[in-house]
Design a protein around this motif. Structure first.
Motif, PDB file in Angstrom:
ATOM      1  N   PHE A  93     -14.072  50.902 -26.730  1.00 34.89           N
ATOM      2  CA  PHE A  93     -14.299  52.221 -27.475  1.00 34.89           C
ATOM      3  C   PHE A  93     -15.232  51.894 -28.541  1.00 34.89           C
ATOM      4  CE2 PHE A  93     -13.583  56.592 -28.581  1.00 34.89           C
ATOM      5  CZ  PHE A  93     -12.710  56.903 -29.473  1.00 34.89           C
ATOM      6  N   GLN A 134     -14.019  48.926 -30.770  1.00 28.22           N
ATOM      7  CA  GLN A 134     -12.714  48.800 -30.777  1.00 28.22           C
ATOM      8  C   GLN A 134     -11.848  48.405 -29.446  1.00 28.22           C
ATOM      9  OE1 GLN A 134     -10.583  52.592 -31.882  1.00 28.22           O
ATOM     10  NE2 GLN A 134      -8.849  51.541 -32.847  1.00 28.22           N
ATOM     11  N   GLY A 146      -8.474  45.563 -34.260  1.00 21.86           N
ATOM     12  CA  GLY A 146      -9.059  46.532 -35.394  1.00 21.86           C
ATOM     13  C   GLY A 146     -10.608  46.583 -34.839  1.00 21.86           C
ATOM     14  N   LEU A 147     -11.373  47.299 -35.728  1.00 25.84           N
ATOM     15  CA  LEU A 147     -12.870  47.343 -35.672  1.00 25.84           C
ATOM     16  C   LEU A 147     -13.495  46.187 -35.798  1.00 25.84           C
ATOM     17  CD1 LEU A 147     -11.256  50.409 -35.757  1.00 25.84           C
ATOM     18  CD2 LEU A 147     -13.484  51.115 -36.547  1.00 25.84           C
TER      19      LEU A 147
END
Lengths: 113, 113
Positions: A88, A37, A42-43
């Motif tokens: 992240f 992330q 978004g992921l």
């Protein structure tokens, strides 16, 4: 308590070093996933594993590697080949009877100095 | 390919205001749809889900209805609280692509007293 744990919460590394992020689950889930992330995004899927000793590349696998030697564990190695590793990182898993649902760990914030 | 589009943020609301966060999707099959919530520095938590057309997912006062005709899954809450401040992600899981997840970019919500 059952759940997904990721360690450490914060990780600092020098440029050019490999680093391994831990993901452990005691939920008896077969499928596990790694996402990255970035701020405001978004992921993005890095790797996933549906079963022990098997894993598949996601959308952004370059510069990363994984292993799945045990059902409970799915460590992610960020290699020196990953050009922009600061991000992240989130690990997730899915129960065998609900493969369309994912449950997430608390994440690891990696900063490369 | 499959994708999710959600409204841009950030969204700032006063406590007790009505919340709507729009989400539309594109999928080749019949996906399951999700809303996840992420509090600062944490992983994603599943907020609600719907697995087929016209299903309504609900949790903690939040609701979303799976609308196949408009390919939408908008998140609503009648009266937001300060504790609802977080980033909200819309996502889909498509059985035709092996239950791979596709996430929106997230919408940041801040609720002020």
């Amino acid at each position: 308590d059952g759940g997904i744990t990721q360690s450490p919460k914060y990780l600092f590394r020098k440029e050019g070093q490999n680093v391994t992020l831990s993901c452990e689950q005691n939920l008896n889930h077969d499928a596990m996933y790694w996402y990255r992330q970035d701020p405001g995004q978004g992921l993005r899927l890095i790797y996933y594993s549906q079963i022990v000793n098997d894993f598949q590349k996601g959308d952004i696998a370059e510069g990363y590697s994984v292993s799945r030697e045990k059902k409970e564990s799915f460590p992610l190695t960020v290699t020196s080949a990953q050009k922009n590793p600061t991000a992240f990182y989130l690990c997730a898993s899915s129960p065998p009877h609900l493969l369309d649902t994912q449950y997430f760990g608390p994440g690891t914030r990696l900063t490369v100095l | 390919g499959d994708s999710v589009t959600q409204m841009e943020g950030p969204v700032t609301l006063s406590e007790e205001a009505f919340l709507t966060i729009n989400c539309t999707y594109t999928a080749t099959g019949y996906p399951s749809l999700f809303w996840y919530v992420q509090y600062p520095g944490e992983g994603l938590q599943l907020l609600l889900k719907a697995t087929k057309a016209d299903d309504k997912g609900s949790n903690k006062g939040f609701e979303a209805t799976y609308r196949k005709e408009t390919t939408s899954f908008h998140l609503e809450k009648g009266s937001v609280q300060v504790s609802d401040s977080a980033v909200y992600f819309c996502a889909l899981s498509d059985r035709r692509t092996g239950n791979q997840f596709y996430f929106g970019t997230g919408t940041s919500l801040t609720v002020i007293p």
